[in-house]
Design an enzyme around this catalytic site. Structure first.
Site, short mmCIF file in Angstrom:
data_model
loop_
_atom_site.label_atom_id
_atom_site.label_comp_id
_atom_site.label_asym_id
_atom_site.label_seq_id
_atom_site.Cartn_x
_atom_site.Cartn_y
_atom_site.Cartn_z
N HIS A 209 0.87 -1.17 0.00
CA HIS A 209 0.00 0.00 0.00
C HIS A 209 0.91 1.23 0.00
CE1 HIS A 209 -3.87 2.05 1.68
NE2 HIS A 209 -3.15 2.89 0.97
N GLU B 55 -2.54 -1.58 -3.22
CA GLU B 55 -3.62 -0.82 -2.62
C GLU B 55 -3.30 0.66 -2.70
OE1 GLU B 55 -4.73 -4.10 0.86
OE2 GLU B 55 -3.73 -2.22 1.40
N HIS C 136 -7.44 -6.16 7.40
CA HIS C 136 -7.17 -5.14 8.41
C HIS C 136 -7.31 -5.75 9.80
CE1 HIS C 136 -6.16 -0.93 9.15
NE2 HIS C 136 -6.70 -1.14 10.33
#
EC number: 2.6.99.2
Length: 249
Positions: free
Chosen positions: A43, A73, A200
């Protein structure tokens, strides 16, 4: 079968805290793949607080050579800046198998919510099409209870359930309170023809219970907990333990 993608952002956080090359993100990703991870997630953020553009290029070469998936991401609305060419440009240069669009701002410590699909659908539609033109599968970060119809109308193939609330409820000893919304949202997504990812704060402690309750999950992306656990037990061992969890079905 649920696939495991290891997020290596935290390796880059440690490296960047000191400067130099150690710990080596590419080496860590290689260990994860050798231990059985199905893919690698990164990310990159515009402020380059952890994964940088040069890491993304190197990891794209590694995953391509190994024949595994790279998942990038990021916020598709974040403008380019020095050191960060923008999410679309990164994907143009690396052609990841999957891009996960996340509505995070610079001030956020970590991703902490999904898209408001009803409000942002019109803006997402052309972006999703542009990523599709690069050959990327598109996944959209989604809260439990999200408007799945609007998410499907964006053209994306998958959603990624933001599982922070599940992890919080699990740690607080009340996991059953969080599950109904996730079960319903995942079911609605599958009924609408969408694949379902999750990520997450998933960990060895809470992952199995989540998978058992929610049903078919195509992919879990796990970074913070996995790297934290690896400090005690080793990276290879930890990845193998996660594979044992996702392989149970």
């Amino acid at each position: 079968m649920t696939r495991l993608s290891v997020n290596v952002n935290k390796i880059a956080v440690l490296r960047n805290s000191r400067g130099g090359r150690e710990p080596d993100v590419l080496r860590a990703a290689t260990v994860c793949l050798d231990a059985g991870a199905h893919g690698i997630t990164v990310h990159p953020r515009p402020d380059a607080r952890h994964i940088r553009a040069d890491d993304v290029y190197a990891l794209a070469r590694l995953t391509s050579a190994r024949g595994v998936e790279l998942n990038i991401e990021g916020n598709p609305f974040a403008p380019p800046r020095d050191g960060y060419p923008g999410l679309l440009a990164l994907c143009e240069q690396t052609r990841p198998a999957q891009v996960t669009l996340v509505p995070d701002g610079d001030a956020q410590l970590t991703s902490d919510h999904g898209f408001d699909f009803a409000r942002e659908q019109a803006a997402l539609v052309p972006l999703v099409a542009r990523f599709h033109a690069l050959g990327c599968r598109v996944s959209l970060f989604a809260d439990a209870g999200a408007d799945i119809g609007a998410a499907r109308a964006s053209g994306a193939e998958r959603i990624e359930l933001y599982t922070g609330p599940w992890a919080e409820a699990f740690d607080a000893g009340r996991p059953a309170s969080a599950l109904p919304a996730f079960v319903e949202t995942a079911g609605c997504a599958r009924a609408a023809g969408l694949g379902v990812n999750a990520g997450h704060d998933l960990s060895q402690a809470n992952l199995a219970a989540f998978l058992d309750a929610v049903g078919r999950i195509d992919e879990v992306s796990i970074g913070h907990a996995l790297i934290s656990e690896a400090l005690y037990d080793g990276l290879e061992t930890t990845v193998r333990r996660y594979r044992a969890i996702v392989d149970r079905d």
